[in-house]
Design a protein around this motif. Structure first.
Motif, short mmCIF file in Angstrom:
data_model
loop_
_atom_site.label_atom_id
_atom_site.label_comp_id
_atom_site.label_asym_id
_atom_site.label_seq_id
_atom_site.Cartn_x
_atom_site.Cartn_y
_atom_site.Cartn_z
N LEU A 82 13.77 4.12 -15.55
CA LEU A 82 14.41 2.80 -16.21
C LEU A 82 14.33 2.66 -17.53
CD1 LEU A 82 16.15 0.27 -15.48
CD2 LEU A 82 14.09 -0.80 -14.72
N ALA A 83 13.21 2.85 -18.02
CA ALA A 83 12.73 2.84 -19.71
C ALA A 83 13.81 3.97 -20.25
CB ALA A 83 11.41 3.19 -19.88
N MET A 84 13.91 5.11 -19.66
CA MET A 84 14.76 6.10 -20.59
C MET A 84 16.24 5.92 -20.59
SD MET A 84 13.47 9.98 -19.44
CE MET A 84 13.75 9.83 -17.71
N SER A 85 16.75 4.81 -19.61
CA SER A 85 18.07 4.24 -19.79
C SER A 85 18.08 3.22 -20.83
CB SER A 85 18.75 3.67 -18.38
OG SER A 85 17.76 2.53 -17.98
N LEU A 86 17.06 2.84 -21.30
CA LEU A 86 16.92 1.57 -22.28
C LEU A 86 16.57 1.94 -23.74
CD1 LEU A 86 15.36 -1.03 -19.90
CD2 LEU A 86 17.73 -0.66 -20.58
N LEU A 87 15.60 3.11 -23.67
CA LEU A 87 15.02 3.53 -25.09
C LEU A 87 15.43 4.94 -25.41
CD1 LEU A 87 11.53 2.30 -24.61
CD2 LEU A 87 13.25 0.95 -25.89
N GLU A 91 10.95 7.56 -27.78
CA GLU A 91 9.82 6.45 -27.83
C GLU A 91 9.20 6.26 -26.14
OE1 GLU A 91 10.03 1.61 -28.40
OE2 GLU A 91 11.53 3.04 -29.35
N VAL A 92 9.76 6.52 -25.01
CA VAL A 92 9.05 6.55 -23.71
C VAL A 92 8.19 7.63 -23.52
CG1 VAL A 92 9.73 7.05 -21.27
CG2 VAL A 92 11.65 5.93 -22.69
N PHE A 93 8.27 8.71 -24.29
CA PHE A 93 7.31 9.85 -24.15
C PHE A 93 6.00 9.24 -24.96
CE2 PHE A 93 8.83 14.16 -22.58
CZ PHE A 93 9.90 13.51 -21.85
N ALA A 94 6.38 8.84 -26.18
CA ALA A 94 5.28 8.30 -26.99
C ALA A 94 4.15 7.37 -26.29
CB ALA A 94 5.70 7.93 -28.35
N LEU A 95 5.03 6.12 -25.57
CA LEU A 95 4.35 5.19 -24.95
C LEU A 95 3.76 5.84 -23.68
CD1 LEU A 95 7.10 2.15 -25.25
CD2 LEU A 95 4.53 2.61 -26.45
N GLU A 96 4.16 6.88 -22.99
CA GLU A 96 3.54 7.56 -21.90
C GLU A 96 2.24 7.91 -22.19
OE1 GLU A 96 4.19 11.30 -19.24
OE2 GLU A 96 5.98 10.93 -20.55
N PHE A 97 1.92 8.34 -23.47
CA PHE A 97 0.69 8.98 -23.96
C PHE A 97 -0.36 7.95 -23.80
CE2 PHE A 97 3.45 12.45 -25.64
CZ PHE A 97 2.93 13.39 -24.91
N THR A 98 -0.10 6.81 -23.68
CA THR A 98 -1.28 5.85 -23.34
C THR A 98 -1.60 5.85 -22.25
OG1 THR A 98 0.39 4.00 -22.75
CG2 THR A 98 -0.05 4.11 -24.87
N VAL A 99 -1.44 6.59 -21.19
CA VAL A 99 -1.92 6.89 -19.87
C VAL A 99 -3.35 7.32 -19.77
CG1 VAL A 99 -1.92 8.25 -17.64
CG2 VAL A 99 0.14 7.46 -18.85
N PRO A 100 -4.11 8.22 -20.66
CA PRO A 100 -5.35 8.49 -20.58
C PRO A 100 -6.22 7.23 -21.05
CG PRO A 100 -4.02 9.96 -21.56
CD PRO A 100 -3.19 9.19 -21.51
N LEU A 101 -5.54 6.44 -21.87
CA LEU A 101 -6.38 5.31 -22.17
C LEU A 101 -6.40 4.07 -21.15
CD1 LEU A 101 -4.57 5.02 -25.81
CD2 LEU A 101 -6.90 6.25 -25.08
N TRP A 102 -5.38 3.90 -20.55
CA TRP A 102 -5.27 3.02 -19.43
C TRP A 102 -6.17 3.46 -18.33
CZ3 TRP A 102 -3.70 -1.06 -21.40
CH2 TRP A 102 -2.73 -1.23 -22.09
N THR A 103 -6.11 4.85 -18.17
CA THR A 103 -7.07 5.38 -17.17
C THR A 103 -8.28 5.30 -17.39
OG1 THR A 103 -5.22 7.35 -16.73
CG2 THR A 103 -7.68 7.74 -16.01
#
Length: 293
Positions: A82-87, A91-103
């Motif tokens: 859904l984000a890829m249809s909006l951004l 930018e979607v890939f960049a924000l995805e790289f927060t996964v290890p930090l949330w983990t």
């Protein structure tokens, strides 16, 4: 060298997955897309299992945790597409790289892992990177950015479950049950907006189903060939590549702030994965590379 080649395969797979989603987003609703993608992935991995005839590879001991992992992973996939249809894709890939930090945060709460000074610094850098990318103010509440961050949190929950499952389950079993359990889940959500794919849509769905599996496989092979810090650094090559593809294929403009924010998140990830001299990375640490399969 082998790690670079495996990560090249993983990066290519992730980019094909994103492009397939972008090509389908205007013609096929997300939930039917996820259903057919899971169906194709299940067919591929089942065929491989039939060829190697190793039933023990898919035996599991913690089916309820598999269920939870796939529920949050399904939610993450929905938000990601859904984000890829909006951004812009980058930018979607960049924000995805927060996964290890949330983990790291979720693992501290759920698995009782200790938040050290090193992890705290990594989290601060990661959040700083997010703020640089989404631009505090009105843009901070942009729907696309919030949805991409929601996808990252869901993926972090899924990664935490995988870290726990990896102590008792084989990687092939985790992939097999990912496709098997998400198939009926996707069907339930897809029925109200059901739409059969047609023509070239089948090609994109097949490409996405195969790319999702190959991305996981290539990353796992890369982890065996190099240290996790090397793999994470190589994984960030996804960002300039998808930015280039987004510009060439979809005329997406990408600002300098995205790369500055991504650099902060890369620094945070590397700090999070760094080990004291003489200490080998734990097997569980290899689960911290984001994978939006």
């Amino acid at each position: 060298m082998y790690a670079f080649l495996w990560m090249l395969g993983a990066i290519t797979s992730f980019c094909l997955l994103a492009i397939g989603g972008r090509e389908l987003d205007s013609d096929l609703p997300i939930t039917p897309m996820l259903f057919f993608r899971s169906l194709i992935s299940l067919a591929v991995i089942s065929l491989v299992l039939l060829l190697i005839r190793e039933k023990s590879l898919i035996s599991v001991k913690r089916l309820p945790l598999h269920g939870f992992r796939n529920l949050v992973h399904f939610a993450g996939q929905y938000c990601w597409f859904l984000a890829m249809s909006l951004l812009p894709l980058a930018e979607v890939f960049a924000l995805e790289f927060t996964v290890p930090l949330w983990t790291a945060l979720i693992a501290a709460l759920v698995l009782k892992e200790r938040i050290t000074l090193r992890k705290s610094a990594a989290i601060i850098l990661g959040i700083s990177g997010v703020l640089v990318i989404v631009q505090p103010g009105a843009a901070m509440f942009e729907a696309g950015a919030l949805i991409a961050l929601a996808a990252a949190v869901c993926y972090a929950l899924a990664h935490t479950a995988v870290k726990s499952l990896s102590s008792t389950e084989k990687p092939v079993a985790i992939l097999f049950y990912m496709s098997l359990l998400q198939l009926p889940l996707a069907l339930c959500f897809a029925l109200p907006q059901w739409q059969w794919p047609h023509g070239i849509q089948w090609l994109w769905l097949t490409l996405m189903g195969v790319a999702a599996l190959s991305a996981h496989y290539c990353i796992s092979r890369a982890m065996l060939s190099a240290e996790v810090t090397t793999v994470v650094t190589l994984d960030f090559l996804r960002l300039p590549l998808i930015a280039l593809l987004g510009g060439l294929l979809y005329q997406e403009a990408v600002g300098l702030s995205l790369f500055i924010g991504a650099a902060l998140m890369l620094a945070g990830n590397l700090i999070n994965l760094a080990k004291p001299a003489g200490q080998k990375p734990r097997q569980a640490d290899t689960q911290q590379t984001p994978a939006p399969d």
